[in-house]
Design an enzyme around this catalytic site. Structure first.
Site, PDB file in Angstrom:
ATOM      1  N   ARG A  28      -9.372  25.695  -9.188  1.00 39.69           N
ATOM      2  CA  ARG A  28      -8.672  26.728  -9.156  1.00 39.69           C
ATOM      3  C   ARG A  28      -8.711  28.305 -10.037  1.00 39.69           C
ATOM      4  O   ARG A  28      -8.719  29.379 -10.481  1.00 39.69           O
ATOM      5  CB  ARG A  28      -7.869  26.995  -8.215  1.00 39.69           C
ATOM      6  CG  ARG A  28      -7.641  26.848  -6.843  1.00 39.69           C
ATOM      7  CD  ARG A  28      -6.189  26.493  -6.032  1.00 39.69           C
ATOM      8  NE  ARG A  28      -5.771  25.860  -7.221  1.00 39.69           N
ATOM      9  CZ  ARG A  28      -4.294  25.641  -6.323  1.00 39.69           C
ATOM     10  NH1 ARG A  28      -3.356  26.696  -6.105  1.00 39.69           N
ATOM     11  NH2 ARG A  28      -3.556  24.948  -7.110  1.00 39.69           N
ATOM     12  N   ASN A  46      -6.526  26.017  -1.724  1.00 39.21           N
ATOM     13  CA  ASN A  46      -6.305  24.448  -2.098  1.00 39.21           C
ATOM     14  C   ASN A  46      -6.356  25.182  -0.401  1.00 39.21           C
ATOM     15  O   ASN A  46      -5.366  26.030   0.186  1.00 39.21           O
ATOM     16  CB  ASN A  46      -5.908  24.076  -1.986  1.00 39.21           C
ATOM     17  CG  ASN A  46      -6.330  24.060  -3.978  1.00 39.21           C
ATOM     18  OD1 ASN A  46      -7.193  24.046  -4.328  1.00 39.21           O
ATOM     19  ND2 ASN A  46      -5.448  22.961  -4.081  1.00 39.21           N
TER      20      ASN A  46
END
Length: 100
Positions: A28, A46
């Site tokens: 990320r 996520n």
């Protein structure tokens, strides 16, 4: 990589789901750093099943093609599969960010 659409002045929103070793490896964070190099907005987060969802929006599909090419180069050793689809999005994102 992407089908042509009729008008280039409308925003395009794509949703991608990445499979593989994509959680707990800085996916990320590195995606956000990469996204800041492009005129795109959206988010990365996520998912509970161990995948990572990416939603990106821009007015230029060429920009998205370049971004996704860079994503695959950056994460070639982590990603085992990715599904990408164009989605209708009422949301107009102001920036690119990590969602929790």
């Amino acid at each position: 990589m992407f089908a042509e659409s009729g008008q280039s002045d409308l925003s395009v929103t794509l949703r991608a789901v990445y499979h593989g070793q994509v959680q707990g490896v800085g996916f990320r964070y590195r995606t956000t750093r990469l996204a800041q190099q492009y005129p795109i907005t959206g988010y990365v987060k996520n998912l509970p099943d161990g995948t990572v969802e990416l939603v990106v929006q821009t007015e230029d599909k060429t920009v998205l093609e370049q971004f996704f090419d860079d994503m695959m180069l950056t994460f070639a050793t982590n990603v085992t599969d990715v599904s990408v689809e164009e989605i209708d999005s009422e949301a107009h994102y102001q920036q690119f960010q990590i969602e929790r």
